[in-house]
Design a protein around this motif. Structure first.
Motif, PDB file in Angstrom:
ATOM      1  N   TRP A  23       1.893   6.028  -6.610  1.00  0.00           N
ATOM      2  CA  TRP A  23       2.249   4.572  -6.643  1.00  0.00           C
ATOM      3  C   TRP A  23       2.642   4.072  -5.173  1.00  0.00           C
ATOM      4  N   GLY A  24       4.092   5.528  -4.773  1.00  0.00           N
ATOM      5  CA  GLY A  24       4.632   5.504  -3.664  1.00  0.00           C
ATOM      6  C   GLY A  24       3.506   4.950  -1.910  1.00  0.00           C
ATOM      7  N   PHE A  25       2.333   6.022  -2.021  1.00  0.00           N
ATOM      8  CA  PHE A  25       1.822   5.843  -0.910  1.00  0.00           C
ATOM      9  C   PHE A  25       0.538   4.171  -0.988  1.00  0.00           C
ATOM     10  N   ASP A  26       0.004   3.888  -2.395  1.00  0.00           N
ATOM     11  CA  ASP A  26      -0.447   2.748  -2.424  1.00  0.00           C
ATOM     12  C   ASP A  26       0.684   2.065  -1.862  1.00  0.00           C
ATOM     13  N   LYS A  34      -6.216  -5.827   1.092  1.00  0.00           N
ATOM     14  CA  LYS A  34      -6.657  -5.622   0.236  1.00  0.00           C
ATOM     15  C   LYS A  34      -5.773  -5.851  -0.916  1.00  0.00           C
ATOM     16  N   ALA A  35      -6.080  -6.035  -2.297  1.00  0.00           N
ATOM     17  CA  ALA A  35      -4.987  -6.295  -3.281  1.00  0.00           C
ATOM     18  C   ALA A  35      -4.685  -5.253  -3.549  1.00  0.00           C
ATOM     19  N   HIS A  36      -3.533  -4.640  -4.750  1.00  0.00           N
ATOM     20  CA  HIS A  36      -3.046  -3.412  -5.415  1.00  0.00           C
ATOM     21  C   HIS A  36      -3.795  -3.888  -6.849  1.00  0.00           C
ATOM     22  N   LYS A  37      -4.601  -3.060  -6.317  1.00  0.00           N
ATOM     23  CA  LYS A  37      -5.335  -3.595  -8.154  1.00  0.00           C
ATOM     24  C   LYS A  37      -5.375  -1.973  -8.932  1.00  0.00           C
ATOM     25  N   HIS A  38      -4.563  -1.127  -8.814  1.00  0.00           N
ATOM     26  CA  HIS A  38      -4.611   0.092  -9.147  1.00  0.00           C
ATOM     27  C   HIS A  38      -3.856  -0.030 -10.236  1.00  0.00           C
ATOM     28  N   HIS A  39      -2.316  -0.870 -10.545  1.00  0.00           N
ATOM     29  CA  HIS A  39      -1.653  -0.769 -11.002  1.00  0.00           C
ATOM     30  C   HIS A  39      -0.817   0.834 -11.311  1.00  0.00           C
TER      31      HIS A  39
END
Length: 62
Positions: A23-26, A34-39
């Motif tokens: 989560w921190g790296f994302d 790009k949008a954060h789509k990984h939740h």
């Protein structure tokens, strides 16, 4: 049965540790187009709740 709860708690705790780093790296990546789509944040919170529930089921809250 108590040993099973401790094992599941350990596994979910390990997953929690991995998800916090992912989560921190994302969040800190350079390409913001790009949008954060990984939740990852949602999965991190779910893993934290699972760890807490497994520890309570194992009897750690006595």
């Amino acid at each position: 049965m108590q040993t099973l709860w401790y094992i599941l708690s350990g596994i979910s705790d390990f997953i929690l540790l991995i998800l916090v780093f992912v989560w921190g790296f994302d969040f800190a990546r350079k390409d913001r187009s790009k949008a954060h789509k990984h939740h990852y944040g949602l999965w991190t919170l779910c893993s934290m709740v699972a760890t807490f529930v497994f520890m309570m089921l194992a009897g750690s809250g006595k």
